[in-house]
Scaffold this motif. Sequence first.
Motif, PDB file in Angstrom:
ATOM      1  N   GLU A   1       0.644   6.065   7.350  1.00 37.79           N
ATOM      2  CA  GLU A   1       2.095   5.851   7.368  1.00 37.79           C
ATOM      3  C   GLU A   1       2.475   4.603   6.580  1.00 37.79           C
ATOM      4  OE1 GLU A   1       3.268   5.748  11.451  1.00 37.79           O
ATOM      5  OE2 GLU A   1       2.947   7.901  11.768  1.00 37.79           O
ATOM      6  N   VAL A   2       1.678   3.543   6.708  1.00 36.81           N
ATOM      7  CA  VAL A   2       1.954   2.308   5.974  1.00 36.81           C
ATOM      8  C   VAL A   2       1.833   2.546   4.472  1.00 36.81           C
ATOM      9  CG1 VAL A   2       1.135  -0.037   5.494  1.00 36.81           C
ATOM     10  CG2 VAL A   2       1.294   0.767   7.853  1.00 36.81           C
ATOM     11  N   PHE A   3       0.763   3.235   4.049  1.00 35.23           N
ATOM     12  CA  PHE A   3       0.564   3.477   2.621  1.00 35.23           C
ATOM     13  C   PHE A   3       1.622   4.419   2.051  1.00 35.23           C
ATOM     14  CE2 PHE A   3      -3.561   1.508   3.254  1.00 35.23           C
ATOM     15  CZ  PHE A   3      -3.772   0.863   2.038  1.00 35.23           C
ATOM     16  N   GLU A   4       2.074   5.364   2.856  1.00 39.89           N
ATOM     17  CA  GLU A   4       3.138   6.267   2.417  1.00 39.89           C
ATOM     18  C   GLU A   4       4.418   5.489   2.148  1.00 39.89           C
ATOM     19  OE1 GLU A   4       3.698   9.644   1.808  1.00 39.89           O
ATOM     20  OE2 GLU A   4       1.521   9.676   1.582  1.00 39.89           O
ATOM     21  N   GLU A   5       4.680   4.509   2.993  1.00 41.25           N
ATOM     22  CA  GLU A   5       5.856   3.655   2.798  1.00 41.25           C
ATOM     23  C   GLU A   5       5.650   2.725   1.609  1.00 41.25           C
ATOM     24  OE1 GLU A   5       7.982  -0.021   5.177  1.00 41.25           O
ATOM     25  OE2 GLU A   5       7.334   1.697   6.368  1.00 41.25           O
ATOM     26  N   ALA A   6       4.448   2.178   1.503  1.00 40.44           N
ATOM     27  CA  ALA A   6       4.165   1.178   0.465  1.00 40.44           C
ATOM     28  C   ALA A   6       4.180   1.762  -0.939  1.00 40.44           C
ATOM     29  CB  ALA A   6       2.807   0.532   0.744  1.00 40.44           C
ATOM     30  N   LYS A   7       3.883   3.039  -1.078  1.00 35.84           N
ATOM     31  CA  LYS A   7       3.807   3.646  -2.416  1.00 35.84           C
ATOM     32  C   LYS A   7       5.168   3.727  -3.099  1.00 35.84           C
ATOM     33  CE  LYS A   7       4.350   8.560  -1.257  1.00 35.84           C
ATOM     34  NZ  LYS A   7       3.698   9.885  -1.225  1.00 35.84           N
ATOM     35  N   GLU A   8       6.234   3.592  -2.296  1.00 32.34           N
ATOM     36  CA  GLU A   8       7.582   3.694  -2.843  1.00 32.34           C
ATOM     37  C   GLU A   8       8.059   2.368  -3.440  1.00 32.34           C
ATOM     38  OE1 GLU A   8       8.995   6.596  -2.959  1.00 32.34           O
ATOM     39  OE2 GLU A   8       7.405   7.529  -1.757  1.00 32.34           O
ATOM     40  N   GLU A   9       7.259   1.306  -3.287  1.00 38.57           N
ATOM     41  CA  GLU A   9       7.693  -0.013  -3.728  1.00 38.57           C
ATOM     42  C   GLU A   9       6.563  -0.717  -4.474  1.00 38.57           C
ATOM     43  OE1 GLU A   9      10.375  -1.126   0.136  1.00 38.57           O
ATOM     44  OE2 GLU A   9       8.294  -0.601   0.395  1.00 38.57           O
TER      45      GLU A   9
ATOM     46  N   GLU B   1     -14.745  -1.816  11.959  1.00 41.06           N
ATOM     47  CA  GLU B   1     -15.331  -1.338  10.707  1.00 41.06           C
ATOM     48  C   GLU B   1     -14.718  -0.015  10.242  1.00 41.06           C
ATOM     49  OE1 GLU B   1     -17.894  -2.008   7.474  1.00 41.06           O
ATOM     50  OE2 GLU B   1     -17.431  -3.308   9.167  1.00 41.06           O
ATOM     51  N   ARG B   2     -14.542   0.914  11.154  1.00 43.09           N
ATOM     52  CA  ARG B   2     -13.993   2.241  10.815  1.00 43.09           C
ATOM     53  C   ARG B   2     -12.611   2.116  10.171  1.00 43.09           C
ATOM     54  NH1 ARG B   2     -10.425   4.912  13.959  1.00 43.09           N
ATOM     55  NH2 ARG B   2     -10.878   3.532  15.719  1.00 43.09           N
ATOM     56  N   LEU B   3     -11.769   1.295  10.736  1.00 42.84           N
ATOM     57  CA  LEU B   3     -10.417   1.131  10.211  1.00 42.84           C
ATOM     58  C   LEU B   3     -10.412   0.356   8.898  1.00 42.84           C
ATOM     59  CD1 LEU B   3      -8.500   0.300  13.524  1.00 42.84           C
ATOM     60  CD2 LEU B   3      -8.672   2.503  12.355  1.00 42.84           C
ATOM     61  N   LYS B   4     -11.282  -0.624   8.799  1.00 45.23           N
ATOM     62  CA  LYS B   4     -11.379  -1.398   7.559  1.00 45.23           C
ATOM     63  C   LYS B   4     -11.755  -0.484   6.385  1.00 45.23           C
ATOM     64  CE  LYS B   4     -14.994  -3.423   5.987  1.00 45.23           C
ATOM     65  NZ  LYS B   4     -16.200  -4.236   5.758  1.00 45.23           N
ATOM     66  N   LYS B   5     -12.745   0.371   6.580  1.00 44.01           N
ATOM     67  CA  LYS B   5     -13.175   1.288   5.523  1.00 44.01           C
ATOM     68  C   LYS B   5     -12.070   2.262   5.147  1.00 44.01           C
ATOM     69  CE  LYS B   5     -18.141   1.141   6.488  1.00 44.01           C
ATOM     70  NZ  LYS B   5     -19.318   1.909   7.009  1.00 44.01           N
ATOM     71  N   PHE B   6     -11.314   2.693   6.155  1.00 42.34           N
ATOM     72  CA  PHE B   6     -10.231   3.655   5.904  1.00 42.34           C
ATOM     73  C   PHE B   6      -9.118   2.999   5.080  1.00 42.34           C
ATOM     74  CE2 PHE B   6      -6.514   6.264   6.965  1.00 42.34           C
ATOM     75  CZ  PHE B   6      -7.023   7.535   6.724  1.00 42.34           C
ATOM     76  N   ILE B   7      -8.801   1.739   5.363  1.00 36.12           N
ATOM     77  CA  ILE B   7      -7.791   1.018   4.584  1.00 36.12           C
ATOM     78  C   ILE B   7      -8.220   0.901   3.127  1.00 36.12           C
ATOM     79  CG2 ILE B   7      -6.674  -1.236   4.230  1.00 36.12           C
ATOM     80  CD1 ILE B   7      -6.752  -1.556   7.318  1.00 36.12           C
ATOM     81  N   LEU B   8      -9.484   0.546   2.908  1.00 33.60           N
ATOM     82  CA  LEU B   8      -9.985   0.413   1.540  1.00 33.60           C
ATOM     83  C   LEU B   8      -9.992   1.766   0.819  1.00 33.60           C
ATOM     84  CD1 LEU B   8     -12.925  -2.081   2.202  1.00 33.60           C
ATOM     85  CD2 LEU B   8     -10.725  -2.571   1.090  1.00 33.60           C
ATOM     86  N   LEU B   9     -10.276   2.833   1.544  1.00 38.64           N
ATOM     87  CA  LEU B   9     -10.251   4.182   0.980  1.00 38.64           C
ATOM     88  C   LEU B   9      -8.832   4.547   0.532  1.00 38.64           C
ATOM     89  CD1 LEU B   9     -11.850   6.879   0.521  1.00 38.64           C
ATOM     90  CD2 LEU B   9     -11.069   7.559   2.800  1.00 38.64           C
ATOM     91  N   LYS B  10      -7.846   4.276   1.393  1.00 37.73           N
ATOM     92  CA  LYS B  10      -6.455   4.593   1.076  1.00 37.73           C
ATOM     93  C   LYS B  10      -5.922   3.691  -0.044  1.00 37.73           C
ATOM     94  CE  LYS B  10      -6.292   7.991   3.591  1.00 37.73           C
ATOM     95  NZ  LYS B  10      -6.086   9.318   2.990  1.00 37.73           N
ATOM     96  N   SER B  11      -6.442   2.480  -0.119  1.00 37.44           N
ATOM     97  CA  SER B  11      -6.052   1.571  -1.194  1.00 37.44           C
ATOM     98  C   SER B  11      -6.368   2.180  -2.554  1.00 37.44           C
ATOM     99  CB  SER B  11      -6.774   0.240  -1.019  1.00 37.44           C
ATOM    100  OG  SER B  11      -6.631  -0.558  -2.167  1.00 37.44           O
ATOM    101  N   LYS B  12      -7.552   2.764  -2.678  1.00 39.63           N
ATOM    102  CA  LYS B  12      -7.947   3.416  -3.935  1.00 39.63           C
ATOM    103  C   LYS B  12      -7.143   4.689  -4.174  1.00 39.63           C
ATOM    104  CE  LYS B  12     -12.707   1.685  -4.040  1.00 39.63           C
ATOM    105  NZ  LYS B  12     -14.144   2.061  -3.976  1.00 39.63           N
ATOM    106  N   GLU B  13      -6.959   5.439  -3.106  1.00 38.04           N
ATOM    107  CA  GLU B  13      -6.261   6.722  -3.210  1.00 38.04           C
ATOM    108  C   GLU B  13      -4.813   6.536  -3.654  1.00 38.04           C
ATOM    109  OE1 GLU B  13      -4.820  10.076  -0.047  1.00 38.04           O
ATOM    110  OE2 GLU B  13      -6.878   9.320   0.202  1.00 38.04           O
TER     111      GLU B  13
ATOM    112  N   ILE C   1      -2.938   1.071  -4.518  1.00 42.41           N
ATOM    113  CA  ILE C   1      -2.221  -0.101  -4.018  1.00 42.41           C
ATOM    114  C   ILE C   1      -3.258  -1.175  -3.677  1.00 42.41           C
ATOM    115  CG2 ILE C   1      -0.764  -1.010  -2.157  1.00 42.41           C
ATOM    116  CD1 ILE C   1       0.452   1.796  -1.902  1.00 42.41           C
ATOM    117  N   PRO C   2      -3.155  -2.366  -4.246  1.00 39.15           N
ATOM    118  CA  PRO C   2      -4.142  -3.408  -3.946  1.00 39.15           C
ATOM    119  C   PRO C   2      -4.189  -3.718  -2.442  1.00 39.15           C
ATOM    120  CG  PRO C   2      -2.732  -4.065  -5.764  1.00 39.15           C
ATOM    121  CD  PRO C   2      -2.120  -2.835  -5.180  1.00 39.15           C
ATOM    122  N   ALA C   3      -5.393  -3.848  -1.925  1.00 41.89           N
ATOM    123  CA  ALA C   3      -5.581  -4.208  -0.515  1.00 41.89           C
ATOM    124  C   ALA C   3      -6.525  -5.401  -0.438  1.00 41.89           C
ATOM    125  CB  ALA C   3      -6.139  -3.030   0.276  1.00 41.89           C
ATOM    126  N   VAL C   4      -6.122  -6.415   0.301  1.00 41.92           N
ATOM    127  CA  VAL C   4      -6.904  -7.644   0.409  1.00 41.92           C
ATOM    128  C   VAL C   4      -7.463  -7.767   1.824  1.00 41.92           C
ATOM    129  CG1 VAL C   4      -6.884 -10.152   0.156  1.00 41.92           C
ATOM    130  CG2 VAL C   4      -5.375  -8.733  -1.271  1.00 41.92           C
TER     131      VAL C   4
END
Length: 270
Positions: free
Chosen positions: A50-58, A69-81, A84-87
């Motif tokens: 949901e966050v990435f869907e919102e972020a892609k518009e801006e 760990e599971r959530l961290k990997k998922f954020i990095l995966l969505k960052s590439k997809e 959108i840069p993710a730090v």
Amino acid sequence: MDSNIVIYILSDSIGETGEQVARAAASQFNSGKYEIRRFPYITDEEQIVEVFEEAKEEQSIVVFTVVIERLKKFILLKSKEYDIPAVDLMTPVLNSIESVVGFQPKRESGLIRRLDEQYFKKVEAVEFAVKYDDGKDTRGIKKADIILVGVSRTSKTPLSMYLAHKNFKVANVPLVPEVPAPDELFEKDTKRVFGLIANPFKLNEIRQERLRSLGLSNNANYASIERIKEELEYSKKIMERLECKVIDVSNKAVEETAGIIIEIMKENFD
């Protein structure tokens, strides 16, 4: 920073750390045109999408402090997809500490918040000990976790402060023959009351030193053996009425006395 940018903060706790770092970084760019949107308590992948869907518009970046760990990997995966840069603020620090200490981090969310809560609890206990030191306000007796009673110079105040740093709210009450013990003492759970006594000759030395430090004559009644014995006898009678635990502090360090009290409190209330 020539145009508006939205910085998304994702956290599996409250996200305060991520926001502070993001603001500090953004302030280094002259225009300062940025917006922070914080998303705390991230617990599943759907929230991240949901966050990435919102972020892609801006024009946006994602900053995250997620230790799961599971959530961290998922954020990095969505960052590439989503491109959108993710730090990741936590992983480099965790890895560096792990390399030094030689064992893995707990990876539990919200630990710093729990540490903060412990800190504020300690501050509250210290403030309580100061407020209700030396019988200043007998209302503290009802609120206290621990009550210390004894004659002057039986280490009530330093013991109160030491116990406060262990998160106990402590009130201490001086016992003086000419001053009736407060009624609130006799209404308190006896398991929370501790009587402090000491060898009269030891007290004599301590009181004489106290008088010298104040520039007063050490011949004062306060430091006389007869007066000290009278006070101790009175205090023991009060302690018998209270049916409280009595500790002789003559040859004990404050830490040792505190250890005894804490152990008894654990036995009685844990």
